[in-house]
Every structure is written in structure tokens, then in C-alpha cells.
Write a protein that holds these residues in place. Structure first.
Motif, PDB file in Angstrom:
ATOM      1  N   THR A 733      14.997 -17.001 -51.007  1.00  0.00           N
ATOM      2  CA  THR A 733      13.566 -17.246 -51.214  1.00  0.00           C
ATOM      3  C   THR A 733      13.029 -18.242 -50.195  1.00  0.00           C
ATOM      4  N   LEU A 734      13.773 -19.318 -49.972  1.00  0.00           N
ATOM      5  CA  LEU A 734      13.336 -20.315 -48.990  1.00  0.00           C
ATOM      6  C   LEU A 734      13.324 -19.728 -47.586  1.00  0.00           C
ATOM      7  N   LEU A 735      14.338 -18.930 -47.242  1.00  0.00           N
ATOM      8  CA  LEU A 735      14.388 -18.327 -45.913  1.00  0.00           C
ATOM      9  C   LEU A 735      13.231 -17.360 -45.708  1.00  0.00           C
ATOM     10  N   LYS A 736      12.919 -16.595 -46.747  1.00  0.00           N
ATOM     11  CA  LYS A 736      11.790 -15.672 -46.647  1.00  0.00           C
ATOM     12  C   LYS A 736      10.506 -16.447 -46.373  1.00  0.00           C
ATOM     13  N   THR A 737      10.307 -17.548 -47.071  1.00  0.00           N
ATOM     14  CA  THR A 737       9.112 -18.373 -46.856  1.00  0.00           C
ATOM     15  C   THR A 737       9.077 -18.921 -45.444  1.00  0.00           C
ATOM     16  N   GLU A 738      10.227 -19.358 -44.938  1.00  0.00           N
ATOM     17  CA  GLU A 738      10.288 -19.903 -43.582  1.00  0.00           C
ATOM     18  C   GLU A 738      10.011 -18.823 -42.537  1.00  0.00           C
ATOM     19  N   ILE A 739      10.496 -17.607 -42.774  1.00  0.00           N
ATOM     20  CA  ILE A 739      10.203 -16.513 -41.843  1.00  0.00           C
ATOM     21  C   ILE A 739       8.708 -16.209 -41.846  1.00  0.00           C
ATOM     22  N   GLU A 740       8.098 -16.155 -43.037  1.00  0.00           N
ATOM     23  CA  GLU A 740       6.659 -15.915 -43.117  1.00  0.00           C
ATOM     24  C   GLU A 740       5.881 -16.985 -42.360  1.00  0.00           C
ATOM     25  N   ARG A 741       6.330 -18.237 -42.469  1.00  0.00           N
ATOM     26  CA  ARG A 741       5.634 -19.344 -41.826  1.00  0.00           C
ATOM     27  C   ARG A 741       5.780 -19.295 -40.299  1.00  0.00           C
ATOM     28  N   ASN A 742       6.919 -18.807 -39.823  1.00  0.00           N
ATOM     29  CA  ASN A 742       7.213 -18.855 -38.383  1.00  0.00           C
ATOM     30  C   ASN A 742       7.177 -17.486 -37.706  1.00  0.00           C
ATOM     31  N   ARG A 743       6.825 -16.446 -38.453  1.00  0.00           N
ATOM     32  CA  ARG A 743       6.898 -15.081 -37.919  1.00  0.00           C
ATOM     33  C   ARG A 743       6.032 -14.903 -36.684  1.00  0.00           C
ATOM     34  N   ASP A 744       4.798 -15.388 -36.707  1.00  0.00           N
ATOM     35  CA  ASP A 744       3.894 -15.186 -35.571  1.00  0.00           C
ATOM     36  C   ASP A 744       4.428 -15.850 -34.313  1.00  0.00           C
ATOM     37  N   VAL A 745       4.922 -17.066 -34.439  1.00  0.00           N
ATOM     38  CA  VAL A 745       5.384 -17.790 -33.245  1.00  0.00           C
ATOM     39  C   VAL A 745       6.670 -17.169 -32.705  1.00  0.00           C
ATOM     40  N   ILE A 746       7.555 -16.680 -33.606  1.00  0.00           N
ATOM     41  CA  ILE A 746       8.801 -16.052 -33.135  1.00  0.00           C
ATOM     42  C   ILE A 746       8.499 -14.730 -32.431  1.00  0.00           C
ATOM     43  N   LEU A 747       7.691 -13.872 -33.060  1.00  0.00           N
ATOM     44  CA  LEU A 747       7.368 -12.591 -32.426  1.00  0.00           C
ATOM     45  C   LEU A 747       6.564 -12.783 -31.150  1.00  0.00           C
ATOM     46  N   SER A 748       5.673 -13.783 -31.124  1.00  0.00           N
ATOM     47  CA  SER A 748       4.920 -14.072 -29.898  1.00  0.00           C
ATOM     48  C   SER A 748       5.875 -14.458 -28.777  1.00  0.00           C
ATOM     49  N   SER A 749       6.899 -15.225 -29.110  1.00  0.00           N
ATOM     50  CA  SER A 749       7.884 -15.609 -28.088  1.00  0.00           C
ATOM     51  C   SER A 749       8.684 -14.408 -27.618  1.00  0.00           C
ATOM     52  N   PHE A 750       8.990 -13.483 -28.528  1.00  0.00           N
ATOM     53  CA  PHE A 750       9.673 -12.252 -28.114  1.00  0.00           C
ATOM     54  C   PHE A 750       8.804 -11.484 -27.107  1.00  0.00           C
ATOM     55  N   PHE A 751       7.504 -11.379 -27.389  1.00  0.00           N
ATOM     56  CA  PHE A 751       6.599 -10.706 -26.450  1.00  0.00           C
ATOM     57  C   PHE A 751       6.645 -11.381 -25.083  1.00  0.00           C
ATOM     58  N   LYS A 752       6.630 -12.705 -25.083  1.00  0.00           N
ATOM     59  CA  LYS A 752       6.615 -13.447 -23.822  1.00  0.00           C
ATOM     60  C   LYS A 752       7.931 -13.288 -23.068  1.00  0.00           C
ATOM     61  N   ILE A 753       9.052 -13.271 -23.791  1.00  0.00           N
ATOM     62  CA  ILE A 753      10.352 -13.061 -23.140  1.00  0.00           C
ATOM     63  C   ILE A 753      10.374 -11.708 -22.441  1.00  0.00           C
ATOM     64  N   VAL A 754       9.909 -10.664 -23.137  1.00  0.00           N
ATOM     65  CA  VAL A 754       9.895  -9.325 -22.544  1.00  0.00           C
ATOM     66  C   VAL A 754       8.957  -9.285 -21.341  1.00  0.00           C
ATOM     67  N   ALA A 755       7.768  -9.893 -21.466  1.00  0.00           N
ATOM     68  CA  ALA A 755       6.773  -9.831 -20.389  1.00  0.00           C
ATOM     69  C   ALA A 755       7.199 -10.638 -19.170  1.00  0.00           C
ATOM     70  N   PHE A 756       7.690 -11.834 -19.399  1.00  0.00           N
ATOM     71  CA  PHE A 756       7.921 -12.748 -18.276  1.00  0.00           C
ATOM     72  C   PHE A 756       9.357 -12.722 -17.755  1.00  0.00           C
ATOM     73  N   ASP A 757      10.334 -12.347 -18.606  1.00  0.00           N
ATOM     74  CA  ASP A 757      11.732 -12.419 -18.191  1.00  0.00           C
ATOM     75  C   ASP A 757      12.405 -11.058 -18.054  1.00  0.00           C
ATOM     76  N   ILE A 758      11.914 -10.045 -18.755  1.00  0.00           N
ATOM     77  CA  ILE A 758      12.573  -8.730 -18.728  1.00  0.00           C
ATOM     78  C   ILE A 758      11.864  -7.767 -17.780  1.00  0.00           C
ATOM     79  N   LEU A 759      10.573  -7.546 -17.991  1.00  0.00           N
ATOM     80  CA  LEU A 759       9.870  -6.475 -17.277  1.00  0.00           C
ATOM     81  C   LEU A 759       9.744  -6.686 -15.762  1.00  0.00           C
ATOM     82  N   PRO A 760       9.603  -7.925 -15.251  1.00  0.00           N
ATOM     83  CA  PRO A 760       9.426  -8.059 -13.793  1.00  0.00           C
ATOM     84  C   PRO A 760      10.537  -7.415 -12.968  1.00  0.00           C
ATOM     85  N   THR A 761      11.788  -7.410 -13.462  1.00  0.00           N
ATOM     86  CA  THR A 761      12.900  -6.806 -12.705  1.00  0.00           C
ATOM     87  C   THR A 761      13.643  -5.781 -13.559  1.00  0.00           C
TER      88      THR A 761
END
Length: 952
Positions: A733-761
Motif C-alpha cells: 500500500t505504501l509503495l503504491k502511494t509512493e509510485i502514484e506520488r512520483n509517477r509523473d517525474v519518473i516517466l518524464s525522466s524516462f522520456f528524457k533518457i530516450v530523447a537525449f541519450d538513446i535516440l541521437p545515436t
């Protein structure tokens, strides 16, 4: 001249003058007179005349503060106040006492006040460049170039202006009159601007300095010279911007310098402080004079900026119509001209007023930055970024509820009764300008204010047109208007097709990811950039279908990747009860949701295995909480899985044991693993088909292993064990709450990793790792998934940058992790296949039978070419079987009957193909296999040899 203005106002009866100019009829309401129709907006029962105060107003135009008869003529004739004064004076035989002042630039340029202002501007500029700290601040902190600083003669104060002006032989009276030097009780006189300030001269359109404003780092002093000391002609900073027909309004001096310099836009002007009535008045006069104008508002991201935007839009909205309204106005005016020339019949109506054309747009920039100055300072390419802001600026239009009555009034004035088509075109133009129409098949949709509406008889769209346009769907006239809107939408809207929840342009390497947020935006992920675009109504013609079960995602451009990955590790990875390298596999698999469509035929299946209580289903739920924002671990029908797979990032069938793996389930799993398209009949047509494209990664949980070789080779099996559990496990239950609280920032970072570190090369890196897998790791059990492993490796290489592996370090720790994956999967596959391969199982039975029956074996099983190698004690040490597929098929049928088990090989051809597929498994179990070893009597013979283990 001011006396003349007041005299005209007192002289003229405002009631008679307005009715005489408009020809309208009056209705008395108390002390107020109501004109039948507003001469400007065409509205009814909205124009008021107040005889007691000699003023007028129109509630629909927005002129709630009213105006004098001079203001009426200014608007009626699109002229200046002086021109209106002259017209009224001539009409009423009033002789003006003073002539309107003519602009004598030569006389003004040599007046003492202007000369002092020029001298002061030059002095302050020199002070800036001889004060090291001051010029360093402008160059480094404010990031302004010397070219811009000199062009605008930006300066600094040192308290020495009085002395400088005296050196230039200016008289003390003129110096004091300028306001730049003031009396001081202690010293007699001092500079008005004390030392340590930055100063900004304000020139008029001719370049003559008329005013000064300052920036005080200590924030103690007034921001500009007192108004009474300001020379006329500079309501804004950078008046030269008004020489053209386009202007950008910003708030402060540094905003202007950044837009002019970094953004390379010369037509920018600043309001400097709160916007005044005089500034609004000047803006209106500039808008209504000459050719059509374009105004951009670029104010701060704060309440004050919102207030400035609101004041200007309220002032200028009377000129902000959809383009179609201007076209209708021109057409009706031309029609009146033709009628006046006798080209048409009927009574000639009064001339329609020509509408003022204004394009008003609002610039929006990243909310992380308070003002445009900070935004451009942080931009890698300020010119390109600012041009992008201009291109994407949001238009502002007068509300439809005020526009449509005016359009109807124009047609009434022109004696035209039916204007439903034109009203429909205006409504379409309005929504198309502020939102956008797009078409999917024959469905026409509207994107407006963050929502998507289907045009038609549905409550959402009916509510919209009633609220925004005052149109009641039940009215017959409204229905014909809506048909026009639908037709226009189909013809002019963007034609798109539904692409599922994700769409990838593999050639351009652009990923479109549905966020399912309240603004209906999608993330466009490309090399070096993540931006948000409208779903459907976008320049790329991309329409994504929202995932029903997914919670909204809000992309956070300011997300710190390291902080987000630390949270990802502590919340999710640390609580997975599997080996460390497998945790990195799961991390890469989650990230691969974004790269899903770069893997076409080898997507594979991820299977979480383990005994009861190993927390494999719990791990699946954690992944679901992160990707979907909800618990999507479930048991469902194959039909529901197939439907969900077309519109969800992940499908998680739980507890998929052997008894649950029906033929339909196996087919679904294979479709998901291979990325194949599911084809089915369209029940709405007699001959059409529906093609369902799998858009999901499949994760399943079970205790029992997959026994089908097609699945074994396409499944990555992650083992969960109790020994790997987190001893500090905080509870689901606590982990689920923590994921809900941090989901946007984690997924946003995944987007940035793909855009800035994966796709250029990406293309080069993927080709390189694919080559490595196909050569250096040739023959591993999961070769079919090399395309997937290549993507997972590239993602793991980025994950391990932020979350170091405890065992693998060095220049490429991800390669060590990849080896762990391949070795473990190879060993698991070999063990599973040996336990479950149907050919190996039956050959081992034949081997036992051969050793027991010896010479009687051929007669019992119908295989003639059997060679037994014996020891001295007559024990069999090696068995060699040379048999055709038909002979083996017969022998396997006999075994199936004896053991009362199903026979999967009903035809020799099937057995022959499966024998080739099982060769590696057989060899791993000690068999020597020769496929098509010999040909006898037209049949291919296969050689199967195994040492039994007996030796001398």
C-alpha cells in the motif's frame, strides 16, 4: 487645444449627433437612451447614450467605461482625436483656437530638454563601460551583447551627471528643468538617479531620447523619471517598433533586450511597469490607423502578467474577429456598392462600417521560467526557440456569443434574411482558429480547450456550442448551421487515422506517446527534444487512441533524471524479489514501453516465475502502477486480452498455468511475442476485415514453465525467490502511494533518457549491438529475440549510469549485465526444453525400449535400421537409429498408446519439421543428430545416436 476639445464636447448634443450619424432609433429607459443597434458591433439593445454626462457605451463591444462624442467619431472614422476634433468643428462651424501641433523635429531636437536628455544618455553609457562590475553584470549575468547594449545606449549611474552637464555648458535652470538633477539640502544639488543603478534611455520614433527608466539591484528607488519630466512621444520603451504593422509587447527592459537581441525580433516594445490608460489609448490608435495590425502579448508567468494580458485583450477584443467575419463584411460592402450603381434591385441600405482587422496572439513559454528573458537566456538556440513561440502563439478572438449577433445584424442591414451558411462558416472558423478540426474515417472531431469533441448529436458537443456560441441544437436553424460545420470540418480538417496509444515514425525516429491527460496532449519524443502537441489536431497528423485504463501522465520538463532514477530504484527495483541483473532487465523492459515499435517481430514475452509466495504477482502490480497508474494484473478472456493489447502499453495475465494455456491463449501469446497483426471479420460489413495491431508488452506470471518450444524460445523467464526479498519491505500500500506520488517525474525522466541519450545515436548503436549478438553470441537460446535484446541493452546502458550495478563496473557495465541475461536464459531454456520437448521425451523412451528388447526392438516398433554397440558383458553402450520420419511417427504412435498420452505427430511431415527445431535440444541431451543423413527407397533417413553410458 485642450480647451477646444472640451468646448466641442459642451457644444454638441451627443444624442442628436449619434442618431444623426447612425440613423438609428432611440428608446428611453430612465435617464438613459438605448440605440436600436450598435453602429460598431451590430448588437441590439447594447448601445447606451447618457445625456447627463454627454457619453456613450456599448456593453457588447466592451466599452463599459464609455466615451465622449470625440471618442465616437474616432472609432467611427478610424481617425485620431485631432482629426475627429477638426471634423466636428467644421460640421458645427466652430473655429478652433489653436492649430494641431505640427511635428518640427529640427526645433525639438535642438530644445534644451532634448539636448540634455541626449547628453545624459551618452554619459550614462560611458559610465557603464568604464565600470567593470556594471558591464560584467550586463554581459555575464544578464547575458546581453555589446551590440545590444550600445544600440539601446544602456547605461549606469555614478552620481556625476550634474558635473558632466555643467561641463557641456548647460544652464542650471535647464538642468533642473530636465528632472535629471534635483535640489538637495546637504549638497545643494544631486543627480536624481543615485549611483549604482542601470539606466535605460527611451527614444521616440525619431530616435530622440524623451525619458529614462532604471533597474535598481537594491530595489530601493523609483523605476523611472517622474511623468511630469517625461517628454512626449514615448508611451512604450522602443517606440520604433510601432513603425511597422507587427509588434510584440513584453513587460520590462531586460525582456525587450533579450527578445531584440537573442530572439532577433526588432519589433518588440515594453510597457515598463503597470500598463496605463495612455498606453492602451495609444495602442488602440495604432491598431485602427493604417493597414491591418498584428499584436503579440508576451508577459510574465505570474498574476501581474495575467493581469496585463487581460487588460489588453479586453481593450482590443472589439477588433478580434474570425477571418470569415472580415470576408463577410467585405462581401456585403461590395454588394452595397453594386446596388448603389444600379447593378441590383431594392432599397439601398446604409453603408456598413468597415471592420478594423487585428490579429492578437498570446505567447506561452515554459512555466519553469518567470519571464521571457530567463527563457531565452537558458535556450540553446534562442532565435529558433523564440520563432517557435511566435509560430505556436495562441490566437485571441472575441467571444462567439458577441460575434454572431453582429454577423446577423450585418445581414439584416444588407436586407438578407437567411445567413445560416455564413454563420456556420464563422463558427467553424472560430473553433478552427482556437482549436482545430480533424477527421478519422467519416468521423469529424474538434479539439478545443484541451478536449476532443465528436461533431454531432451528443451531449458534449451540444453543450459546447450552446455555451460558446449560444446555439441551441434543438432549433431547426442550428441543425443547418451544424451541417455546414461538419462539411467544413471534413473538407478542411486534418485527415488522420487512429494509431493506437503509441505511434512511431521509424524513419524519422519520432515517438508519439499518449499521456491521456486533461489537455488531450501527446508527448512527441525525438532526438534531443520532448515536446507536447495536441492529439489529432497537430501538424504531424497524428491521432492516438487513449488507453482506457491508464491514469493521466503529466510531462515535467524540469524533472531531474538522477533524482527520479533514485526514486525509481528505492520504490520499485529494490522491492523486486529477483537477482540484481534481472532487476536491470525489468527496468529496461519498463523503459522499452517507449521504444516498443522499434521492435517489430521479436517483442517477446516476459514471464515472472516462482513458487507461491515468491512475490511475482506483486512485482507485476508494481510495474502496472508505474506504467498504467492502476492495478492491471488480471485474469481475462482471450478476446479481452486481444482488445486490450491494441490500446494499452502493457498486458499482464496473472497465474497463466499449463491448464489455462488453451490453443487460443497460445495463439494470443505468440501474436504478442512476434508483433503479428490479428485479423478478424468486421461484423458491420459483409466482406470487410478488421486488423488489430498489437501495441502492448506482455508480462505474465505462473509457477509452471512454458512447455511449447515456440513460446520457450520467445520468453524471457525471470525467477522470483524468497531469498531475494527486501528485508525492509515497507508494504504494498505504501509503495503504491509512493509510485502514484512520483509517477509523473519518473516517466518524464524516462522520456528524457530516450530523447537525449538513446535516440541521437540509436540507429548506429542498435546496428552495432545487433551485430555483436548475431556473431559473438551466436547460438544462444533466445536468438529470436536479438532485436529486443539490442534495445534492452541500450536502455540498460543508460539505467546503469544512474543506478550502478554492484558487480559490473568499468567502461561498459551493461555488457556484463547483458551476459548475465543471456547466460541465465540459455540455461533455463535448455533445462526447460529437455524436460518438455516431445521428441526428446519419446526418443528417451525408445532408447530404453531398445536397450531392453535389443534384437526384438525392430519388430516391436517398426524401425529396421538399428545398430547396437555392446560391451563384453553384452550390455548396450551405444544405440544408433537410422529411420525415416514415417518410421519415427509410427514408433511414436505406439509409444503414445502404451503410455496413454496424446500424440502430437499425426503426420511424418510435421515430425520432420519439429525434428529440425529440436536438434539443439537433442544434442544438449547427448544425442548425435544427422538430419536427412541418407536416402533409401526415396525416403530421407535421419541418424540418431546416443551413448548409453556402459563401457568396458
Amino acid at each position: 487645444m485642450q480647451n477646444d476639445f472640451q468646448a466641442i464636447k459642451d457644444l454638441i448634443d451627443i444624442v442628436d449627433e449619434i442618431t444623426g450619424r447612425t440613423g438609428g432609433t432611440l428608446k428611453k429607459t430612465g435617464k438613459t437612451l438605448s440605440l436600436s443597434q450598435c453602429p460598431f458591433c451590430g448588437g441590439h439593445d447594447c448601445f447606451r447614450i447618457y445625456p447627463d454626462t454627454r457619453s456613450w457605451s456599448c456593453f457588447q463591444c466592451g466599452d463599459n467605461t464609455g466615451g465622449s462624442i470625440i471618442d465616437f467619431v474616432v472609432r467611427e472614422k478610424n481617425c485620431t482625436e485631432h482629426e475627429a476634433l477638426k471634423e466636428l468643428a467644421q460640421a458645427h462651424n466652430y473655429e478652433l483656437h489653436e492649430a494641431a501641433p505640427e511635428h518640427d523635429s529640427s526645433r525639438e531636437a535642438t530644445s534644451p530638454g532634448r539636448l540634455i536628455f541626449e547628453a545624459a544618455a551618452n554619459y550614462y553609457s560611458r559610465v557603464l563601460y568604464r565600470t567593470g562590475q556594471a558591464i560584467a553584470y550586463q554581459r555575464e549575468t544578464r547575458a546581453h551583447s555589446d551590440q545590444i547594449l550600445k544600440k539601446f545606449r544602456i547605461g549606469a549611474t555614478d552620481g556625476g551627471l550634474q558635473t558632466e552637464l555643467k561641463k557641456q555648458n548647460f544652464g542650471m535652470d535647464d538642468i533642473l528643468g530636465s528632472g535629471l538633477v534635483i535640489p538637495d539640502k546637504k549638497e545643494g544639488y544631486r543627480d536624481y538617479f543615485l549611483p549604482g543603478l542601470f539606466i535605460y534611455p527611451h527614444p521616440d520614433k525619431t530616435g530622440q531620447v524623451c525619458h529614462f527608466s532604471i533597474k535598481d539591484p537594491r530595489k530601493k528607488f523609483a523605476y523611472q523619471l517622474p511623468n511630469e519630466k517625461r517628454l512626449p512621444g514615448v508611451p512604450f520603451f522602443n517606440m520604433k517598433a510601432f513603425k511597422g504593422n507587427r509588434v510584440i509587447l513584453v513587460e520590462g527592459e531586460n525582456d525587450l533586450l533579450s527578445v531584440f537581441g537573442k530572439g532577433q525580433c526588432p519589433y518588440v516594445t515594453a510597457i515598463i511597469g503597470q500598463i496605463s490608460g495612455d498606453q492602451l489609448k495609444y495602442l488602440v490608435e495604432w491598431v485602427i490607423t493604417g493597414p491591418p495590425k498584428e499584436v503579440f502579448l508576451c508577459f510574465d508567468n505570474d498574476p501581474a502578467g495575467n493581469k496585463y494580458r487581460d487588460r489588453i485583450t479586453e481593450t482590443l477584443k472589439r477588433y478580434c474577429y474570425p477571418e470569415k467575419v472580415y470576408q463577410i463584411n467585405e462581401r456585403l460592402r461590395e454588394r452595397q456598392v453594386r446596388k448603389a450603381k444600379g447593378d441590383d434591385s431594392g432599397a439601398i441600405p446604409e453603408e456598413l462600417p468597415k471592420l478594423i482587422r487585428l490579429t492578437l496572439k498570446i505567447l506561452s513559454f515554459d512555466q519553469r521560467f518567470n519571464d521571457i528573458d530567463d527563457f531565452l537566456k537558458a535556450a540553446e538556440n534562442p532565435k529558433k526557440e523564440f520563432q517557435s513561440l511566435l509560430d505556436q502563439a495562441r490566437p485571441y478572438l472575441k467571444p462567439l456569443t458577441e460575434v454572431l449577433p453582429m454577423v446577423r445584424a450585418m445581414f439584416q442591414e444588407a436586407k438578407i434574411n437567411n445567413c445560416s451558411n455564413e454563420i456556420g462558416e464563422v463558427v467553424f472558423d472560430y473553433f478552427n482558429t482556437l482549436g482545430g478540426f480533424f477527421v478519422n474515417g467519416e468521423e469529424c472531431r474538434l479539439f478545443y480547450e484541451g478536449k476532443i469533441y465528436e461533431i454531432g448529436n451528443n451531449i458534449a458537443f451540444k453543450s459546447l456550442i450552446y455555451q460558446a456560441a449560444g446555439l441551441n441544437y434543438a432549433d431547426n436553424g442550428t441543425k443547418s448551421i451544424l451541417e455546414v460545420i461538419r462539411a467544413e470540418a471534413y473538407i478542411k480538417g486534418k485527415h488522420t487515422s487512429t494509431m493506437g496509444w503509441i505511434h512511431t515514425d521509424a524513419v524519422k525516429e519520432i515517438i508519439y506517446y499518449d499521456l491521456r491527460n486533461e489537455m488531450n496532449t501527446i508527448a512527441r519524443i525525438r532526438a534531443g527534444k520532448v515536446d507536447l502537441i495536441q492529439n489529432g489536431a497537430n501538424e504531424d497528423n497524428v491521432l492516438l487512441e487513449s488507453t482506457p485504463r491508464m491514469e493521466p501522465v503529466h510531462y515535467l520538463p524540469e524533472a531531474n533524471i538522477q533524482e527520479a532514477m533514485d526514486r525509481f530504484k528505492s520504490i520499485l527495483l529494490d522491492n523486486l524479489a529477483c537477482s540484481e541483473s534481472n532487476k536491470y532487465f525489468i527496468a529496461a523492459r519498463i523503459l522499452n514501453t517507449i521504444l516498443l515499435e522499434f521492435v517489430t517481430t521479436a517483442r517477446g514475452i516476459t514471464k515472472f516465475s516462482g513458487d507461491q509466495g515468491a512475490a511475482k504477482s506483486f512485482a507485476a502490480r508494481l510495474i502496472s502502477y508505474l506504467i498504467m497508474g492502476a492495478d492491471c494484473v488480471s485474469q481475462g478472456s482471450v478476446a479481452s486480452y486481444r482488445s486490450e493489447a491494441t490500446k494499452s502499453p502493457v498486458i499482464i495475465p496473472d497465474n497463466l498455468e499449463k491448464a489455462d494455456r488453451t490453443k487460443e491463449v497460445l495463439n494470443f501469446l505468440l501474436l504478442g511475442a512476434t508483433g503479428a497483426i490479428n485479423q478478424k471479420r468486421d461484423s458491420n460489413t459483409s466482406s470487410g476485415n478488421i486488423y488489430e495491431e498489437n501495441k502492448a508488452q506482455i508480462i505474465t506470471t505462473s509457477i509452471e514453465p512454458f512447455t511449447e518450444s515456440e513460446l520457450i524460445s520467445r520468453t524471457i523467464d525471470i525467477h522470483f525467490e524468497k531469498e531475494f526479498r527486501n528485508k525492509d519491505f515497507p508494504g504494498e500500500t505504501l509503495l503504491k502511494t509512493e509510485i502514484e506520488r512520483n509517477r509523473d517525474v519518473i516517466l518524464s525522466s524516462f522520456f528524457k533518457i530516450v530523447a537525449f541519450d538513446i535516440l541521437p545515436t540509436f540507429s548506429q548503436d542498435r546496428a552495432k549491438i545487433n551485430k555483436f549478438l548475431n556473431t559473438e553470441r551466436q547460438g544462444h537460446a533466445k536468438e529470436r529475440l536479438n532485436e529486443l535484446f539490442a534495445c534492452l541493452y541500450l536502455l540498460c546502458r543508460q539505467v546503469v549510469r544512474y543506478i550502478p550495478h554492484s558487480e559490473h563496473a568499468g567502461s561498459d557495465p551493461a555488457m556484463g549485465i547483458l551476459d548475465d541475461w543471456l547466460n541465465e536464459q540459455h540455461d533455463l531454456a535448455a533445462a526447460t526444453q529437455q524436460d518438455t520437448d516431445p521428441i526428446l521425451y519419446r526418443l528417451e523412451i525408445l532408447l530404453d525400449e531398445c536397450c531392453q528388447l535389443k534384437d526384438n526392438f525392430s519388430e516391436a516398433y517398426g524401425i529396421q535400421a538399428v545398430t547396437l554397440t555392446r560391451t563384453i558383458q553384452d550390455k548396450v553402450s551405444k544405440v544408433s537409429i537410422l529411420a525415416s520420419a514415417k518410421e519415427l511417427c509410427t514408433a511414436f504412435s505406439i509409444i503414445s498408446k502404451q503410455k496413454n498420452i496424446p500424440n502430437p505427430f499425426q503426420a511424418p511431415g510435421v515430425l520432420g519439421s519439429r525434428l529440425s527445431n529440436s536438434q539443439q535440444v537433442l544434442e544438449g541431451a547427448g544425442w548425435q543428430v544427422g538430419i536427412r543423413h541418407a536416402k533409401c527407397a526415396g525416403q530421407h533417413k535421419h541418424l540418431l545416436v546416443k551413448n548409453v553410458g556402459w563401457s568396458e
